[in-house]
Design a protein around this motif. Structure first.
Motif: not given
Length: 355
Positions: A132-133, A13, A102, A100, A21, A11, A213
């Motif tokens: 994801i924003t 981010v 970032e 994840v 974030k 995912t 998420l």
């Protein structure tokens, strides 16, 4: 979406500087909820700080520095992901089943997505699950007006998470949600701390955020969103709310009622992106393919097309739109009429060539 045993969901981010974030990930990584989650933090500048906000960087976390330059992050990201997977395979780190990533607040998602989709080594081990924003409720309007990176992050998203809702009044929050829906009607708009993200501080909080998420961007609920009456009404209201605001950003749904010839469609779509990919910010669609009972899910960001996925089945009658193809476009300086006319001309020329 089902993945092979050795292909892990990832995912992405993203969100502009100061959007929250790191705070989101700090909440996600609480307790046992994130025990099988690996996190990669991409930071801007010579000294990385985000990992201090998220928590101590342990053996499962790789800190990426100086990631604001796209060519730099693409090479570094590939190495970090490959190393992380090798450590997992050797047992050098605790086992994890998802990742994840970032990004820095100044990053545009397209080059990162390109690495995840195009690099053969990365594709053999990771699959992009969703983007994801995080959107800052306080500063979103100013960032929209001043920074093209903000717009690139918003239009690339599968989910838009509004942060800091407690710092603005309800009217401003509603206006922001409307604006985001207008800019990216293919994305879900969630508010940090509402029921969708399970407001609270108990042990269920991190799990609910983690589920948000890692819910697949290509899951069956896409059928109900694309072209749905509620979505169309929301977009219509959002566009009306913007009024005469000067903008070349458009969002619209292209519908094709007859089943698609897959080869014909992919040839047209490839040519469309080759010519206008810089004007096509986002495409998200559900396709009805001739001689197939399974709907196909299409995602594209500018020139980049995600691997096409096939859902197991269409929903039962009455639980979703009828079987036809729907494509949600988010474009800049390229309208619905031009795209629909392009498809009609392409079909016409092919029919003439056949006959």
């Amino acid at each position: 979406m089902s993945l092979a045993y050795d292909i892990l969901p990832l995912t992405l981010v993203t969100g502009f500087l100061g959007s929250g974030k790191s705070t989101l990930l700090a909440d996600v990584l609480q307790g046992d909820a994130a025990r099988d989650t690996a996190v990669l933090v991409n930071e801007f500048g010579d000294v990385g700080l985000d990992h201090l906000l998220i928590g101590e960087v342990d053996a499962r976390t790789v800190l990426l520095d100086n990631g604001c330059v796209c060519c730099s992050i693409r090479g570094e990201l590939k190495d970090a992901l490959a190393t992380l997977f090798s450590q997992r395979a050797r047992g050098d780190v605790p086992p994890f089943s998802r990742v994840v990533l970032e990004t820095t607040g100044l990053a545009t998602p397209a080059p990162i997505i390109a690495t995840l989709l195009a690099d053969p080594v990365i594709r053999s081990h990771y699959a992009l699950n969703a983007t994801i924003t995080v959107v800052d409720a306080v500063n979103a309007h100013e960032q929209h007006a001043r920074y093209p990176e903000w717009l690139a992050q918003v239009t690339a998203a599968d989910r838009l998470l509004i942060s800091k809702p407690d710092l603005v009044d309800e009217l401003r929050l509603t206006e922001l949600a409307r604006m985001l829906t207008a800019l990216n009607p293919a994305a879900d708009v969630l508010i940090r701390g509402d029921a969708a993200t399970a407001q609270g501080v108990d042990g269920h909080h991190g799990r609910a955020l983690l589920d948000m998420l890692f819910a697949s961007a290509s899951s069956i609920d896409l059928i109900g969103r694309i072209g749905g009456a509620q979505r169309r009404a929301a977009v219509k209201g959002a566009l009306a709310h913007r009024g005469e605001q000067a903008s070349t950003i458009q969002s619209f749904c292209m519908q094709v009622d007859i089943p698609l010839d897959w080869q014909v469609f992919t040839l047209w779509f490839t040519m469309l992106l080759n010519r206008h990919g810089d004007k096509i910010l986002r495409v998200k669609g559900l396709l009805c393919i001739a001689d197939s009972d399974r709907p196909a899910v299409l995602h594209a960001v500018q020139h980049l097309v995600h691997p096409v996925l096939h859902l197991d089945a269409w929903p039962p009658a009455g639980e979703g739109p009828r079987r036809c193809s729907r494509l949600v476009f988010i474009t800049e300086g390229l309208g619905r009429d031009a795209i629909e006319a392009s498809y009609a001309r392409f079909q016409h020329h092919l029919e003439e060539a056949v006959h």
